[in-house]
Structure formats: structure tokens, C-alpha cells
Write a protein that holds these residues in place. Structure first.
Motif, mmCIF file in Angstrom:
data_model
loop_
_atom_site.group_PDB
_atom_site.id
_atom_site.type_symbol
_atom_site.label_atom_id
_atom_site.label_comp_id
_atom_site.label_asym_id
_atom_site.label_seq_id
_atom_site.Cartn_x
_atom_site.Cartn_y
_atom_site.Cartn_z
ATOM 1 N N ALA A 78 0.816 -1.213 0.000
ATOM 2 C CA ALA A 78 0.000 0.000 0.000
ATOM 3 C C ALA A 78 0.846 1.258 0.000
ATOM 4 C CB ALA A 78 -0.933 -0.006 1.209
ATOM 5 N N THR A 79 2.037 1.186 0.598
ATOM 6 C CA THR A 79 2.902 2.363 0.697
ATOM 7 C C THR A 79 4.007 2.381 -0.358
ATOM 8 O OG1 THR A 79 4.240 1.223 2.373
ATOM 9 C CG2 THR A 79 2.467 2.663 3.161
ATOM 10 N N HIS A 80 3.989 1.418 -1.273
ATOM 11 C CA HIS A 80 5.001 1.359 -2.338
ATOM 12 C C HIS A 80 4.336 1.170 -3.701
ATOM 13 C CE1 HIS A 80 7.468 0.606 1.223
ATOM 14 N NE2 HIS A 80 8.517 0.969 0.507
ATOM 15 N N LYS A 81 3.229 1.866 -3.910
ATOM 16 C CA LYS A 81 2.488 1.731 -5.161
ATOM 17 C C LYS A 81 3.281 2.218 -6.366
ATOM 18 C CE LYS A 81 -2.097 2.008 -3.038
ATOM 19 N NZ LYS A 81 -3.376 2.754 -2.928
ATOM 20 N N ASP A 82 4.213 3.154 -6.162
ATOM 21 C CA ASP A 82 4.971 3.702 -7.286
ATOM 22 C C ASP A 82 6.169 2.833 -7.673
ATOM 23 O OD1 ASP A 82 3.241 5.844 -7.405
ATOM 24 O OD2 ASP A 82 4.496 7.134 -6.140
ATOM 25 N N VAL A 83 6.491 1.842 -6.879
ATOM 26 C CA VAL A 83 7.619 0.953 -7.195
ATOM 27 C C VAL A 83 7.234 0.054 -8.364
ATOM 28 C CG1 VAL A 83 9.041 -0.957 -6.357
ATOM 29 C CG2 VAL A 83 8.523 0.976 -4.855
#
Length: 264
Positions: free
Chosen positions: A137-142
Motif C-alpha cells: 500500500a505504501t510502495h504503489k509507485d515501485v
């Protein structure tokens, strides 16, 4: 010393799933399931022969299984496979779950914790993949990226993923575990969401700057504390992953097992 190793015993005939059984010289009172890592897409039981031998020399009956993994199957099939192993151990060796513990590193650490959740057995997790829902949820841009994994099955586990964090690869193999990539599945597969007072005691270790984020250990610690489940947490400096630091925590692990699952 190991008296005998039974190689490739079939514990699930439909899919020909096999387990290596390390038999101790002393009378058997307790058994340990040693689950190999590999990100739920690679790995083999033979790679844990070193850890299994160490545990066997302490007097434990040790089981090291192979299990199915992606892309042939996805979550939660690997967990079903080790649950089948637990039933087989009960039938073949008359060991109930109260006389079993589980250990594992990386993906195997996750699966060891899952056995503690399901059966209440003690479990040891070295760099277990425990933060799934929140991390994604906190690394959607990876951007997920596999990278070169061609030698994973022949390289010693203590030499794999020892160079520190790799968010692209972490995201690739975690999402690769799921047939359907959904928040509901990520939540269901996150162990800290299912801790109860019946969860088995845990030994949780992680390096602070390693491949697997230490956030998963902290999530588990909070959930275990809330449910008053005893646990040991060890956070190590540096980048070493799972069996890369096994020698450093060996004495702790042995003490934990002997306290919670005394051998013969």
C-alpha cells in the motif's frame, strides 16, 4: 550425529510432494519442520540440509519438505502443502502438533509463522516475509522487476539477497505469489492480521538494512503483544538476509526451541 536421513519420502502422493526426514539417534519426543525459502517461486529442500543437520544433532526429528510454488500455483497453496505435511507427520510418526515446531527463512519464515498461527506451535522466522498488505500500500509507485534469479536454486541460501534492500524485486516476488493481486488477498496473507491468543510462541529475526523490511517483524511484535503471546525479537545491524546471519542467532534459536519444545 545424524543416524539416518530418509530422502524423498512422499508426503502427498497426488502431486508427488516429497520431504527429507532427519532421524536422531535419541528417542524422539519432538519434531521440527524446516521450510526452505525462495520467494514462493524458487528453492529446494536440499538447500536447508545444513540447518536440518544442526537441528537433528540437537536430538530433533527434522522434516524438510518441498512444496509447490508460482507460477504453477499461488497463495495459499504452499501453505496447504505444509499443512498436509503436518497431517502426514502425525500419521507416520505419531507426533501431534503439540510436539512440533517450525523454522524457516525468508518465504520459509512466513510459512513457519503461518503454522504457529494455525496450530499454536512454536516457530522461528529469519527475515520472514511478514509485511505484505501495508508495504504494498505504501510502495504503489515501485515498478516490480524480477532481476537475475537464474542461479537461485544452486546458490547457498546464505549467499542470496545479502546486498540490502531491493524494492523492485521485493514487490515482484510478493505480488507474484498471488493469482489475483488484490487488497483483500494481501490482507488475508499478512500474518499480523490473524494473531490470536492461541498463536504459538515466536522467534523473529531481521537485519535492519536488509532485503526484507523489518516492518513485518514490528507489526508481528505489536500483534503478539496485544494478544499476550510470548515472543523473542532480534534485530541485527547490517544487510544480511535470513540464513546469512544464522550463525549469529544460532544460540538464541536453540535456546528458544529447547525452552518451547524440549528434545529427547
Amino acid at each position: 550425529m545424524t543416524s539416518r536421513i530418509l530422502i524423498n519420502a512422499v508426503y502427498e502422493p497426488i502431486h508427488e510432494l516429497k520431504v527429507d526426514v532427519y532421524l536422531p539417534t535419541t528417542p524422539v519426543k519432538a519434531g521440527i519442520i524446516d521450510i526452505h525459502g525462495g520467494g514462493w517461486f524458487r528453492g529446494d529442500k536440499q538447500k536447508d540440509a545444513d540447518w536440518a543437520t544442526r537441528l537433528n544433532d540437537l536430538g530433533y526429528l527434522v522434516f524438510v519438505p518441498n512444496y509447490r510454488y508460482a507460477p504453477a500455483v499461488h497463495y495459499s497453496t504452499p501453505l496447504t502443502d505444509v499443512e498436509t505435511l503436518v497431517e502426514w507427520i502425525g500419521d507416520q510418526y505419531a507426533l501431534p502438533t503439540t510436539q512440533l515446531a517450525a523454522v524457516g527463512g525468508s518465504a520459509g519464515g512466513n510459512m513457519a509463522v503461518e503454522l504457529a498461527l494455525k496450530y499454536g506451535m512454536p516457530a522461528v522466522s529469519l527475515s520472514g516475509i511478514l509485511d505484505i498488505e501495508q508495504w504494498l500500500a505504501t510502495h504503489k509507485d515501485v515498478v516490480a522487476k524480477q532481476g537475475d534469479t537464474s542461479l537461485f536454486n544452486v546458490t547457498a541460501s546464505a549467499s542470496i539477497n545479502q546486498s540490502g534492500s531491493d524494492d523492485q524485486f521485493y514487490k515482484w516476488f510478493v505480488t507474484n505469489y498471488f493469482a489475483e493481486q488484490s487488497v483483500a488477498n494481501y490482507h488475508a496473507a499478512t500474518p499480523s492480521t490473524r494473531v490470536t491468543a492461541e498463536t504459538g510462541p515466536l522467534y523473529l529475526a531481521n537485519s535492519l538494512a536488509e532485503f526484507v523490511p523489518s516492518s513485518g517483524v514490528l507489526q508481528m511484535a505489536a500483534a503478539l503483544t496485544a494478544n499476550q503471546v510470548p515472543f523473542t525479537m532480534r534485530l541485527l545491524a547490517g544487510r544480511r538476509h535470513a540464513k546469512g546471519y544464522l550463525a549469529d542467532v544460532d544460540a538464541d534459536v536453540v535456546a528458544f526451541l529447547q525452552r518451547n519444545l524440549p528434545p529427547a
